[in-house]
Design a protein around this motif. Structure first.
Motif, mmCIF file in Angstrom:
data_model
loop_
_atom_site.group_PDB
_atom_site.id
_atom_site.type_symbol
_atom_site.label_atom_id
_atom_site.label_comp_id
_atom_site.label_asym_id
_atom_site.label_seq_id
_atom_site.Cartn_x
_atom_site.Cartn_y
_atom_site.Cartn_z
ATOM 1 N N GLY A 99 0.796 -1.222 0.000
ATOM 2 C CA GLY A 99 0.000 0.000 0.000
ATOM 3 C C GLY A 99 0.828 1.272 0.000
ATOM 4 N N LEU A 100 2.120 1.148 0.220
ATOM 5 C CA LEU A 100 2.986 2.325 0.317
ATOM 6 C C LEU A 100 3.607 2.737 -1.010
ATOM 7 N N LEU A 101 3.587 1.820 -1.990
ATOM 8 C CA LEU A 101 4.472 2.045 -3.132
ATOM 9 C C LEU A 101 3.788 2.647 -4.348
ATOM 10 N N PRO A 102 4.408 3.686 -4.900
ATOM 11 C CA PRO A 102 3.863 4.368 -6.077
ATOM 12 C C PRO A 102 4.508 3.825 -7.353
ATOM 13 N N SER A 103 3.979 4.227 -8.488
ATOM 14 C CA SER A 103 4.695 3.987 -9.729
ATOM 15 C C SER A 103 4.367 5.061 -10.751
ATOM 16 N N ALA A 104 5.312 5.221 -11.670
ATOM 17 C CA ALA A 104 5.152 6.168 -12.771
ATOM 18 C C ALA A 104 5.470 5.428 -14.053
ATOM 19 N N SER A 105 4.607 5.549 -15.043
ATOM 20 C CA SER A 105 4.879 4.945 -16.345
ATOM 21 C C SER A 105 5.018 6.065 -17.356
ATOM 22 N N LEU A 106 6.201 6.130 -17.966
ATOM 23 C CA LEU A 106 6.541 7.292 -18.789
ATOM 24 C C LEU A 106 6.750 6.930 -20.246
ATOM 25 N N GLY A 107 6.391 7.875 -21.127
ATOM 26 C CA GLY A 107 6.669 7.739 -22.550
ATOM 27 C C GLY A 107 7.902 8.544 -22.920
ATOM 28 N N GLU A 108 8.021 8.873 -24.186
ATOM 29 C CA GLU A 108 9.167 9.656 -24.649
ATOM 30 C C GLU A 108 9.153 11.033 -23.983
ATOM 31 N N SER A 109 10.321 11.613 -23.797
ATOM 32 C CA SER A 109 10.376 12.942 -23.197
ATOM 33 C C SER A 109 10.075 14.005 -24.243
ATOM 34 N N GLY A 110 9.825 15.207 -23.756
ATOM 35 C CA GLY A 110 9.638 16.336 -24.656
ATOM 36 C C GLY A 110 8.292 16.389 -25.328
ATOM 37 N N LEU A 111 7.356 15.518 -24.909
ATOM 38 C CA LEU A 111 6.038 15.556 -25.541
ATOM 39 C C LEU A 111 5.292 16.822 -25.156
ATOM 40 N N ARG A 112 5.554 17.273 -23.928
ATOM 41 C CA ARG A 112 4.921 18.498 -23.485
ATOM 42 C C ARG A 112 5.955 19.603 -23.429
ATOM 43 N N SER A 113 5.631 20.748 -23.897
ATOM 44 C CA SER A 113 6.388 21.984 -23.693
ATOM 45 C C SER A 113 7.847 21.905 -24.138
ATOM 46 N N GLY A 114 8.201 20.873 -24.885
ATOM 47 C CA GLY A 114 9.559 20.780 -25.417
ATOM 48 C C GLY A 114 10.625 20.527 -24.371
ATOM 49 N N GLY A 115 10.213 20.338 -23.113
ATOM 50 C CA GLY A 115 11.204 20.122 -22.059
ATOM 51 C C GLY A 115 11.402 18.644 -21.798
ATOM 52 N N GLU A 116 11.732 18.325 -20.560
ATOM 53 C CA GLU A 116 11.942 16.933 -20.189
ATOM 54 C C GLU A 116 10.628 16.268 -19.769
ATOM 55 N N ALA A 117 9.562 17.051 -19.697
ATOM 56 C CA ALA A 117 8.293 16.505 -19.212
ATOM 57 C C ALA A 117 7.806 15.407 -20.150
ATOM 58 N N ARG A 118 7.154 14.414 -19.567
ATOM 59 C CA ARG A 118 6.709 13.272 -20.344
ATOM 60 C C ARG A 118 5.244 12.989 -20.080
ATOM 61 N N MET A 119 4.598 12.383 -21.076
ATOM 62 C CA MET A 119 3.270 11.826 -20.827
ATOM 63 C C MET A 119 3.448 10.758 -19.766
ATOM 64 N N GLY A 120 2.591 10.728 -18.797
ATOM 65 C CA GLY A 120 2.757 9.734 -17.748
ATOM 66 C C GLY A 120 1.449 9.170 -17.238
ATOM 67 N N LEU A 121 1.520 7.921 -16.859
ATOM 68 C CA LEU A 121 0.410 7.226 -16.211
ATOM 69 C C LEU A 121 0.901 6.892 -14.805
ATOM 70 N N TYR A 122 0.158 7.331 -13.799
ATOM 71 C CA TYR A 122 0.617 7.207 -12.415
ATOM 72 C C TYR A 122 -0.342 6.334 -11.633
ATOM 73 N N GLU A 123 0.195 5.359 -10.916
ATOM 74 C CA GLU A 123 -0.669 4.419 -10.203
ATOM 75 C C GLU A 123 0.069 3.782 -9.039
ATOM 76 N N PRO A 124 -0.671 3.471 -7.955
ATOM 77 C CA PRO A 124 -0.052 2.688 -6.883
ATOM 78 C C PRO A 124 0.208 1.283 -7.407
#
Ligand code: IPM
Ligand code: MG
Length: 360
Positions: free
Chosen positions: A261-286
């Motif tokens: 119940g304590l553990l998170p996760s992040a599922s990331l795609g290619e970087s730069g999809l948003r705003s040209g920076g390092e930000a990525r599309m992400g799906l976030y779930e415990p």
């Protein structure tokens, strides 16, 4: 800043824990003057009940159009018929594939105050801080052919473990990048003594390792890795592996922390999809499931989902200090004795969140 977040609460305890993460995000947006716009959609068993499909094309399109997706859990006994046309889990796999989130980050840290919650001896747990990167859109889960047939009078089933070099390259490269901000050690897990796909994996990982001489690379066979995870977990830093191995090893690793119940996760795609920076599309779930046995009773641990929301701020929105504020509040609450029932305490889902919100 303004961000659009799609919520997929799902089944079982999913809605209970997603609701608490939203409360935390609302406090953060108020304090730091961001606007988080939430839209809620169905996925999993609840979606099967409504439309016959575990995820609809419209929901997938809405997720793709948003800045990030926060997901709770799917599944339950009601939808467990092995002959059913659709299953809740299929929606999740379609979502991962559809969003192109190939890198599943599962950080596993042991909080010093929770050492007694793990079945492992305390001396094994000191200093455990592992980041598992599980490949999420390839391998056995998706390889073709995938079929069931009758051949020569016998029922036969096939799953295919397939990887292209580019699929390995992008996740192993990310492992090296992330290791640079940590203890600079990458453990690449494969089964290269038996599997061809693992030999390609090891070859690509070795090439990428040469491009990063400042990071130490070790290759470990998956059977040995599963042993090391419980025998000497503190020796591991970043672990990178294929989809199915990662699925299995991360459940094993979660035991170190004392509760899933304590553990998170992040599922990331290619970087730069948003705003040209390092930000990525992400799906976030415990990383926990829908826990049908306690669903509706208000006692689920919201921490995994709240920490997933923190990862969303870090990786999809580049709000590092806001992410740290949430993580620190969770650490403090636990250090000062806040415990849900899975941690041996009495707090409800809502009370645990209140403890965290007070410390934001
Ligand atoms: C996980 C889960 C999923 C997976 C299931 C629910 C399809 O076990 O996220 O680890 O196997 O990937
Ligand atoms: Mg799993």
């Amino acid at each position: 800043m303004e961000f659009n977040i799609t919520l997929l609460p799902g089944d079982g305890i999913g809605p209970e824990v997603v609701n608490e993460a939203v409360r935390v995000l609302d406090v953060i947006s108020g304090k730091y003057k961001h606007s988080f716009n939430f839209q809620e959609r169905l996925m999993g068993g609840c979606s099967i009940d409504k439309s016959g499909k575990s995820i609809t094309d419209e929901t997938l399109a809405d997720c793709k159009a948003s800045d990030a997706v926060l997901f709770g859990a799917v599944g339950g006994p009601k939808w467990d018929d092995p002959n059913a046309k659709d299953r809740p889990e299929r929606g999740l796999l379609a979502l991962r594939k559809g969003l192109g989130v190939f890198a599943n980050l599962r950080p596993v840290k042991v909080h010093p105050a929770l050492v007694d919650r793990s079945p492992l001896k305390p001396d094994r747990l000191t200093g455990v801080d592992i980041l598992v990167l599980r490949e999420l859109t390839g391998g056995l889960y998706f390889g073709q052919p995938k079929l069931r047939e009758v051949k020569d009078g016998h029922e036969r089933a096939v799953d295919t473990l397939e990887y292209y070099d580019y699929e390995i390259r992008r996740i192993v490269s990310l492992a090296f990048e992330l290791a640079k901000g940590r203890r600079k050690k990458v453990t690449s897990v494969d089964k290269a003594n038996v599997l061809e796909s693992s030999r390609l994996w090891r070859q690509v990982a070795t090439q990428i390792g040469k491009e990063h001489p400042d990071v130490e690379l070790n290759h470990v066979l998956v059977d040995t890795a599963s042993m090391k995870l419980v025998a000497a977990p503190a020796s591991m830093d970043v672990v990178v592996t294929e989809n199915m191995f990662g699925d299995i090893l991360t459940d094993e690793a979660s035991v170190l922390a004392g509760s899933m119940g304590l553990l998170p996760s992040a599922s990331l795609g290619e970087s730069g999809l948003r705003s040209g920076g390092e930000a990525r599309m992400g799906l976030y779930e415990p990383i926990h499931g829908s826990a049908p046995d306690i669903a509706g009773s208000g006692i689920a641990n919201p921490v995994g989902t709240i920490l997933s929301a923190a990862l969303m701020l870090r990786y999809s929105f580049e709000l590092e200090s806001e992410a740290c504020v949430i993580e620190t509040a969770v650490e403090q609450a636990i250090a000062e004795g806040a415990r849900t029932t899975d941690l041996g305490g009495k707090l409800t889902t809502r009370q645990m969140t209140d403890e965290i919100i007070q410390r934001l």
